[in-house]
Design a protein around this motif. Structure first.
Motif, PDB file in Angstrom:
ATOM      1  N   GLU A  31       7.241 -59.717  16.218  1.00 37.02           N
ATOM      2  CA  GLU A  31       6.955 -59.126  14.910  1.00 37.02           C
ATOM      3  C   GLU A  31       5.770 -59.826  14.264  1.00 37.02           C
ATOM      4  N   GLY A  32       5.691 -61.131  14.409  1.00 37.61           N
ATOM      5  CA  GLY A  32       4.547 -61.870  13.863  1.00 37.61           C
ATOM      6  C   GLY A  32       3.240 -61.450  14.523  1.00 37.61           C
ATOM      7  N   THR A  33       3.283 -61.221  15.826  1.00 37.88           N
ATOM      8  CA  THR A  33       2.102 -60.739  16.541  1.00 37.88           C
ATOM      9  C   THR A  33       1.649 -59.406  15.963  1.00 37.88           C
ATOM     10  N   CYS A  34       2.589 -58.494  15.786  1.00 33.06           N
ATOM     11  CA  CYS A  34       2.248 -57.170  15.235  1.00 33.06           C
ATOM     12  C   CYS A  34       1.700 -57.292  13.821  1.00 33.06           C
ATOM     13  N   SER A  35       2.298 -58.143  13.009  1.00 29.23           N
ATOM     14  CA  SER A  35       1.863 -58.309  11.629  1.00 29.23           C
ATOM     15  C   SER A  35       0.446 -58.877  11.557  1.00 29.23           C
ATOM     16  N   HIS A  36       0.181 -59.920  12.338  1.00 28.44           N
ATOM     17  CA  HIS A  36      -1.152 -60.514  12.316  1.00 28.44           C
ATOM     18  C   HIS A  36      -2.181 -59.571  12.940  1.00 28.44           C
TER      19      HIS A  36
END
Length: 152
Positions: A31-36
């Motif tokens: 999720e952090g990858t997608c957000s960044h």
């Protein structure tokens, strides 16, 4: 899939608890990858321009660190938990640095289901589980169920 992956996650050296913790890492850092990635795609190099330059660098680096945390976790690398702890610490620090004034002015905004609350909760989860997961992934495979050729 590699033999290392299958041995580690299909009952090899990782316990059921370690597999669930690793799954939490994969979901959270995914999720952090997608957000960044979304932030960089929509805002470009200036996506985090409100933050001080060192924090901007951290947020840009988080895209690579999040992906690396996911890949190392999936590969059952003992390096995954320390990297994950470093990455979430840097991300949480950067987010708190940039949003602390808002939390002081509007404390109830902190309870939103996005932003600081999930980053903080995920950070606590990663920091609390990093050492046990590292130990589980660094432990040698158990000798149970292995043929004599595999033990040598």
């Amino acid at each position: 899939m590699s033999d290392r992956f299958l041995r580690a996650w299909r009952g090899g050296r990782a316990s059921r608890r370690a597999r669930w913790v690793a799954a939490g890492y994969v979901v959270g850092f995914g999720e952090g990858t997608c957000s960044h990635a979304y932030s960089l795609c929509t805002g470009g190099i200036h996506a985090f321009s409100r933050a001080p330059v060192p924090i901007q660098v951290v947020f840009h680096a988080m895209l690579a660190l999040d992906v690396l945390a996911v890949v190392l976790t999936v590969r059952a690398s003992p390096a995954a938990p320390p990297l994950a702890a470093f990455a979430i610490s840097a991300d949480a620090f950067g987010n708190w640095w940039t949003q602390a004034g808002n939390v002081v002015r509007h404390p109830l905004d902190y309870l939103a289901p996005f932003g600081l609350l999930p980053i903080t909760l995920f950070g606590v989860f990663v920091l609390a589980t990093a050492i046990p997961l590292h130990r589980a992934l660094a432990a040698p495979p158990s000798a149970a169920g292995q043929t004599p050729e595999q033990l040598v």
